[in-house]
Structure formats: C-alpha cells, structure tokens
Design an enzyme around this catalytic site. Structure first.
Site, short mmCIF file in Angstrom:
data_model
loop_
_atom_site.label_atom_id
_atom_site.label_comp_id
_atom_site.label_asym_id
_atom_site.label_seq_id
_atom_site.Cartn_x
_atom_site.Cartn_y
_atom_site.Cartn_z
N LYS A 201 85.44 32.69 25.59
CA LYS A 201 85.19 32.19 25.05
C LYS A 201 84.40 31.14 24.73
CE LYS A 201 87.26 29.17 20.90
NZ LYS A 201 88.86 28.58 20.59
N LYS A 254 83.80 35.89 22.51
CA LYS A 254 83.77 34.72 21.32
C LYS A 254 82.89 34.12 21.33
CE LYS A 254 86.78 32.15 18.49
NZ LYS A 254 87.34 31.51 18.15
N1 PBG Z 1 90.54 26.66 19.19
C1 PBG Z 1 90.69 27.21 17.71
C2 PBG Z 1 90.19 28.79 17.01
N2 PBG Z 1 90.26 29.79 17.12
C3 PBG Z 1 89.20 30.96 16.29
C4 PBG Z 1 88.62 29.87 16.13
C5 PBG Z 1 86.95 30.46 15.58
C6 PBG Z 1 87.10 30.94 14.91
C7 PBG Z 1 85.85 31.15 13.94
O1 PBG Z 1 85.25 30.81 13.92
O2 PBG Z 1 86.31 32.60 12.91
C8 PBG Z 1 88.97 28.39 16.29
C9 PBG Z 1 87.67 27.24 16.99
C10 PBG Z 1 86.86 26.43 17.76
O3 PBG Z 1 87.41 26.15 18.97
O4 PBG Z 1 86.70 25.20 17.34
#
Ligand code: PBG
Length: 873
Positions: A201, A254
């Site tokens: 991520k 992601k």
């Molecule tokens: N940690 C929470 C999380 N889980 C999924 C997303 C992003 C999903 C999206 O942008 O559609 C996030 C945001 C972040 O890391 O700030």
C-alpha cells in the site's frame, strides 16, 4: 512479398473471437469484483459524498435495499468501512470494536440477508482515532509498534467474531499479520477467517475522496512513515514477502493504475496467491470527472483500465464501480430474444417486414429486428406531470423495425412499409436537424430522428456507420396509445444496437423521454418507462422523481378492450394539452401562496404542494373546494392573488403556446388531479387485495366522469363509447391518453369478451369512414412485454431446431447476443458481457512450490541422516 509473415499482426486480430483469444485471463466476471461500502453510524441515513459522486454512505437500516438488486446482478463480495463522528473518536480508536460500531452490527445482518455474499472488513484505526493515524501513537506522536499491532489484532478479532469472512488490515503497521493470525488461532477461528493483507500500500494522492468519505484523514502530519514511498519497488516486494511469511491468505496492491508494475511483480513472485488490486477513490473520481467533461466515454475507459489491471495480474479488483459494471454485464443477454414457437402472429409480421425490406433495398438483408409496443394507461390520466402515479401496461399493438447497419457511410435511410402515407426520408447521422412547423403535426421521420439524436447526445459516441431503418406498425396513430413515443423508442433502441452502445432499460427510457422534447412534447416519462420495462402479464404502477415501477397484477378473470373513437388528436399540434399543464401549475402556485408556503413560486406541481403540506389527498380536495371559486380566473385575477406582474406570469409560469390564453379554470382541474391520484392508489390496492373486478371498473367509470366534467378533455365520441361499454356489461370504461379523441379502455370479464366486442363493434355501424383501418378499431389486450431486439434467426423456422433439440425454444434461449464484426473492421466497440472465465491455471512449477520441495527434501534428508545415525549407534 513486401512483409515477412511473422511480422503480420493484423491476421491475429481481425475478428472478435480472434481478439478474445489474445486477451485470455483479462475477462471480467462477477467474482473479479469487490465492492467497498461505507457504513454510517446513523442507522437510517443515506449520505452522499461530494468528492465521490454517486457513492453513498448507508446506515444499517438502508443497506439492504441498496444491496439487494446488486446481489441479484451477481455481486459476490463487499469490503466494509465503518464511519463515525468526532465525538466517538479517541487515542486508541475504542469505537473500532465497540458493540455499537455499525460494521459489527451490520455483519450478522448481511450474512442472514445474503448468505452467499463474502463479507470483508477493513481493519484500521484511522477512522476511529482522534489523531487520524492508522496505529497507536506515543506521547510524542511516534508510532508505537507493539501497542499498534496488539490493538489492530483486537479489532480484527471483533469483526471475525461478528461473522466476517475476510479481515483486511489496511494500516501498514509492522507485524500485524502475524499478530492477527495468532489471535485468530487462539479464538479457534484460524481456519474459517481469511486474511487479506493490504501488503503493498503506497502513500498516495489518490486516497483524498476516501478520507472525506470515512472522515479518516490524519489530523497532523502524514502517513509517509508507514505507507510505501511511490518509487519503492524493492520495498514493496519485501512488504509482500513479509506478509506471506507471516501467513496472510490474500495479497493486495493499492492504488491500482499508477502501480501496475507492482501488481505484475507481485503476481510473478506469488502466482499461487490470489491478488487484489484496489482501484481507489481518487481513481474512481478521476474516471468519473474525465467522462463528465467529455474526455472519454466512461464505460469504455473504465473497461480499459480494469482490463489493464487484470492483465497486470490482479485476480480481483476492489472498485466503487462494481454496481455499474454488473449492470452492464446484465444488459446484452436480456435484450436479444428469439421468438417463442407460439408467437405465430409476430413471426409472420416479421417475415412480411423482412420481405418488404429485401425488395426495397435490392436484396440486402436486415441485421436484426426491433419490436416496441404501444401502451394503454389503465388509470391515472393527466396526473404524471403533476407528480402523481399512473398505471399503464404494454399492449400487443406495436412498431416493428427491420434494421441494417451500413459501413463506410453515415447515411440513414428511413422508410415505412406504408410508403404512400409515410414518405421515405434520408439524412446524415452527424447532421440531424429537427425543425417543427408550429400548429402542424410533426412528420413521422422526425420522431425517428428524435430517437437517434437522443442516443448520439447521451453516448457521446462519434457515429462510425449509418443504417437502414424500415418499419411497419399496428398502433393506431394519434389515438392515445403512444404510437409516437414507440417510434422514438424504436429508433433509439435500433441505433444503440448498431453503434453497440449498451444502455440499461432505465437509461433508454430516460434518454427517449428527454429526446421527445425535440418535438416539443413535455411528457412526464411514463410512456418510455413502461415501453422499456413492461413485463408480460402485469401492469405497472409508475411513480416519478425518481422514476420507479412496481408490478400490478391484474385479476386473471378480467381483460381489457380498447376501442377507437376515430377522432384523432395530436398532442404536439394544439395547445389544449399545455393549457391543462399550465392550469394545474397556476392552481398549485395559488394553493402554495394562500396556505403560506415559503418560496410559493417553486411549487409547480400539485404533488409538491401536497408533500410540503403533509396533507392526505382527501384533505387536499377539501382545501381546493375552500380556496377556489368555480368560474374562470382571468390573467388579472391570477396576478392579483400571486401578487406578481403580468409579464412575470407569462415569462415564469406560462409556456410559449399558452401565453395568449386569457382565462384559466383552476378549481375543477385541481379537483380532477387530486381525485384521480386517489383513484390510482385505490385501483392498485384493489389489485393487491380484493381483486374485485366491479370495484376496479367503478374506479374507471369515475375517472372518465372526472375527465369529462372537471378536466374537460373528453369528446362526444368517447362519451358515446363509454356509454355503449357500460350498456354491454363492462365493469368499467374510460377515455385513455390525453383525451379530446383517441381511445377508450374497458374492463370486461374474460369469459364474455367475444360477445362484448361483437356488440360494441355493431354500435359503430354506418359511422366508420373508409380511411380508418377497421382491423384495430376494437381489440382485446392483456399486459404484454416491453421493447425487445430479435435476431434474424427467427425467420428460419424454429420448429426445425426444436424437433432436433426435442424441446421448445424459449425466449431466453436468445441465439446470439453479440454481432460478429466483418473482417478487417477498423473500429469495433466492445461491450462488457457476462463471461465465466476459466480459473487461472497455475504454472506447473511455481517458485514457492520449488521452495517447498526444497524444504521437504532437506527435512527428508535430515530425517534419514538422523535415522542412519540412530541405527549406527
Ligand atoms: N487506512 C484506511 C484506508 N483504507 C482504504 C483507504 C483508501 C481507499 C480509497 O482511497 O478508496 C484508506 C485510506 C488511507 O490510507 O488513508
């Protein structure tokens, strides 16, 4: 030869099947999609998210109605995110696993409503932590690793205990997979809960809209100390490897589109582990706004980006577009039909139309056929534009079109089998002009052009070919059975097939309703809604804003008879129709003003006034009797009551062709509308409950009386027919359509309908002018099916195939669902369709397998050595 054969690529991609073979394992099936869902802590809420257009947060009580249709379309998995407000947030994200947490409360419900839906839960602290970070912080705001992973594992276990199938930690804290797995083991849940790790991520600009949606943004600093830096390829691999070592079951990369290489690298390293890619909120919004501003067409751009993500190696894509994609999958199979064996009449009509096509166009054959039914409104006349429900059904009479697409030209040839009455017309698809002369009915082909224009405007597709559109029809024109709307719909449906832009039935209904305004009719959308959505055997109750259809089943023992008055009336050719629209508008403004509603000038529909006042229809009838006098209102009087100038009245509330009307009847018109709205409710109620034909009939007679006396839109010929029907034993009868001519509809007992038709027919004696087609003067009809596309195979006798198959070919057999393009076609727009793609074959020997084998070998060897050692001892 000027080019070596091995350099020729075109030979591999000149038709659709060849192209599909080149794209193996990039198909999109329902199991390749996962839908993220935001669960609001306000149980009854549906909240829009401005930065994520068309995505909403749903409360526990609202999620079922939203999900049900999507699950029916094939949705197989969801990813849940809980949302809470500031007051519940603290340092350790206590609310993440509180019993009142909406995710914890919704999981068991989802599992009972949709037992086959796989439920995944995002695990993170940021939506519930006061600081907005994904882990636990020390006093000087540094991530505290041990406390973080302990807390995350606690939260994960609470979702597992609530019944989640998948736990998906998105926090990127070190060691949390191992911790979660061992906690799950302690709970005895290790083998029935799956762990999907957000393993690679990245820190990303593309999470912006999500942080709005989940209110999970960091309140200070950012996430660069725990999410991966954009350029880090090696580190991403290490992160993935670590999570695999710690025992995760599924992997994720992601965001998706900017990290396709990471997806590829991850899949290559671990081909045996299912890989998820998250098309994140910013990617969603980017595609949405790109399409909105005309950069590309959403469907094809989205398809390209999803195919790209699949090609890179993702097995499942987490995307907010899942509902849309599933809807598009559904589209094609439902629309193409093969005639059922018992449809002799339709088959022979298609055959005749085909022959006429072949003769007219020098031996060319049509590519496909379209059938669009007319409709009859059973009750609810002149109420749709006032915001009230109507109750129509599709009828047997229809417009049939034989259509052929023409390559290398944008020419459209339009012709009607009855070419003496309806002259041929042709023009270019990219140069459609619709000019209506005032006070003259539009020409037949102008309705066709409206349909074409609607499709071109909405799809923003540059037409790449032209078409031949040859029609015949059995809907008596200008008789209130919606022949003009059917023509617009037939044209729109045909062009959408030719250009391969697939809209859902609801979209087609919206497009054609809007398109008909090019002719100048301001319809309420009822005709198009029923034309595209009608189901065999039921009428529909249609409500507006938003458009919704509910099935109304007509008692078996009743049938409807339609009889023409032979007085024709074209809505577009006079101002009678618009005069009624305007009278209702003035009545509603006056009620709003007199009853002291703020912004009275915004109440243009009687239903809007009722909704604001929160009165029932009976009370509205009383209000009307009290505040209006029964005479005509002059323009002056209306201006005085509303306290406005005459020019404001004309500009803001009257229309082009009603500006010159001097007097308006208000009381009677409003009495009709509220009374009729009440009758529609009662009619539908009776169909559901007592199913009494005499009661239904009474509603119909009452409707006619009201249209005649209060709405003054009947005609002596219509009144005569209603009386004749009543004398001959009909349960009820009324004028249908706008009125002033057209048809009546009568409800008759099925077992005596033949006699009934005979007697009513006899009453026409000596009155039928030679110009009227007597075949459709009076006919019996049951609720029929909506608009459909048929393939040309119907023209060969089905029975031959049926005897070979040993069974009847049903409508759902649809012989082909797709057109095979001609060889060498340069441009072919693909439409997503439901394909059950083969499971991805695992390579015979994967890296991991090799490693396992090595381990096995090593331990075998060790064992052997140990044994030998023992023996020698
Ligand atoms: N940690 C929470 C999380 N889980 C999924 C997303 C992003 C999903 C999206 O942008 O559609 C996030 C945001 C972040 O890391 O700030």
């Amino acid at each position: 030869m000027d080019i070596a054969p091995e350099n020729v690529l075109h030979s591999k991609i000149f038709n659709d099947t060849l192209r599909k073979w080149q794209c193996s394992n990039t198909e999109l099936s329902p199991h390749n999609l996962m839908l993220p869902l935001f669960i609001s802590e306000s149980d009854d809420a549906i909240e829009e998210i401005s930065s994520l257009p068309e995505v909403c947060r749903f409360g526990v009580n609202r999620i079922r109605e939203f999900l049900e249709p999507i699950v029916k379309l094939g949705l197989q998995s969801v990813l849940l995110f809980g949302v809470t407000n500031k007051s519940k947030k603290d340092e350790i994200a206590s609310f993440a696993d509180a019993p009142e947490n909406p995710v914890i409360r919704v999981i068991p419900l989802l599992k009972t409503w949709f037992p086959n839906l796989t439920v995944a839960c995002d695990v993170c602290l940021c939506p519930y932590a006061s600081h907005g970070h994904c882990g636990i912080l020390t006093a000087d705001n540094i991530i505290e690793p041990k406390a973080s992973r302990k807390r995350l594992a606690e939260v994960a276990c609470s979702y597992a205990k609530a019944g989640a199938d998948i736990i998906a930690p998105s926090d990127m804290m070190d060691g949390r997979i191992k911790e979660i797995k061992s906690q799950l083991a302690e709970l005895g849940l290790i083998s029935r809960v799956c762990v999907l790790s957000y393993s690679a991520k990245f820190q990303s600009n593309f999470y912006g809209p999500f942080r709005d949606a989940a209110d999970s943004g960091a309140k200070f600093g950012d996430r660069r100390c725990y999410q991966l830096p954009c350029g880090s390829k090696g580190l991403a691999l290490s992160a993935v490897k670590r999570d695999v070592r710690e025992g995760c079951d599924l992997l994720m990369v992601k965001p998706a589109m900017p990290y396709l290489d990471i997806i590829k690298q991850t899949k290559e390293e671990y081909p045996e582990i299912p890989l998820f890619a998250y098309q994140v909120s910013g990617e969603y919004a980017m595609l949405y706004h790109g399409a909105k501003s005309g950069v590309f067409e959403l469907k094809s751009a989205l398809k390209e980006s999803l195919t790209g993500i699949r090609r890179a190696g993702a097995d499942c894509i987490i995307t907010y577009y899942s509902p849309k994609i599933l809807k598009w999958f559904q589209k094609m199979p439902q629309i193409f039909k093969t005639l059922s064996a018992d449809d002799e009449e339709l088959k022979s009509s298609f055959k005749k139309l085909n022959d006429s096509f072949v003769e007219k166009y020098n031996g060319l054959q049509p590519d496909f056929f379209v059938r669009v039914p007319g409709r009859v409104n059973l009750i609810g006349e002149h109420v749709d534009y006032n915001g009230y429900c109507v109750c129509p059904m599709a009828i047997k009479q229809s417009i049939l079109a034989a259509v052929k697409s023409v390559d290398n030209s944008l020419n459209v040839s339009m012709s009607n089998v009855e070419n003496k009455k309806y002259a041929d017309y042709s023009c270019k698809l990219d140069k459609i002009v619709i000019e209506i002369e005032s006070n003259k009915p539009p020409a037949w082909y102008q309705y066709v052009l409206c349909g074409f224009k609607g499709i071109l405007e909405t799809s923003r597709v540059q037409p790449s070919k032209g078409l031949i559109f040859h029609i015949c029809g059995t809907i008596p024109p200008a008789s209130g059975l919606s022949s003009s709307s059917a023509l617009v719909c037939a044209a729109a449906l045909s062009l959408s097939v030719v250009l391969n832009v697939d809209f859902s039935n609801t979209e087609l209904a919206e497009i054609t309703a809007k398109a008909e305004r090019h002719i100048g009719t301001e319809g309420g959308g009822m005709d198009q809604a029923i034309i595209f959505n009608a189901k065999k055997g039921t009428a529909s109750k249609i409500s507006f804003d938003p458009l919704k259809l509910t099935e109304v089943s007509i008692p078996q023992k009743g049938v409807f008879v339609i009889a023409q008055s032979m007085v024709t009336k074209n809505k577009a050719a006079s101002n009678d129709f618009n005069a009624r629209v305007v009278e209702c508008r003035l009545a509603s403004l006056i009620i709003a003003k007199k009853l002291g509603l703020n912004q009275w000038h915004e109440y243009k529909k009687l239903a809007d006034v009722q909704n604001s006042l929160k009165y029932d229809l009976g009370k509205m009838l009383q209000v009307v009797s009290e505040i209006f006098h029964g005479n005509y209102y002059s323009k002056d009087e209306v201006c005085q009551i509303l306290d406005i100038s005459e020019s404001r009245l004309e500009d803001e509330f009257l229309t082009k062709n009603t500006k010159f009307i001097e007097e308006f009847k208000l009381k009677d018109r409003a009495l009709h509308v509220f009374g009729e709205a009440l009758r529609v409710e009662m009619f539908c109620k009776i169909c559901e409950t007592t199913k009494s034909l005499p009661e239904l009939g009474r509603m119909m007679f009452e409707s006619h009386t009201s249209l005649k006396n209060y709405y003054e839109c009947s005609h002596a010929a219509l009144d005569r027919l209603v009386a004749v029907c009543s004398m001959n034993g009909a349960f009820g009868a009324r004028l249908t359509g706008a009125g002033w001519g057209g048809c009546i509809v009568a409800l008759v007992a099925a077992d005596s309908v033949a006699e009934f038709v005979k007697s009513v027919k006899a009453s026409y004696a000596g009155q039928i002018p030679t110009t009227v087609d007597t075949a459709n003067l009076i006919f019996v009809t049951k609720p029929g099916i909506g608009a459909s596309v048929f393939n040309p195979l119907i023209l060969e006798d089905n029975r031959m195939m049926e005897s070979a198959l040993g069974r009847t070919i049903s409508e759902s057999d649809g012989a082909f669902k797709d057109y095979v393009p001609k060889v060498g076609l340069i441009y072919h727009k693909e439409s997503p369709q439901l394909v059950f793609c083969k499971p991805k074959l695992m390579p015979l020997k994967s890296l991991t397998l090799e490693r396992l084998e090595k381990l096995q070998e090593d331990s075998d060897k060790a064992l052997k050595e140990a044994k030998t050692a023992q023996r020698t001892n």
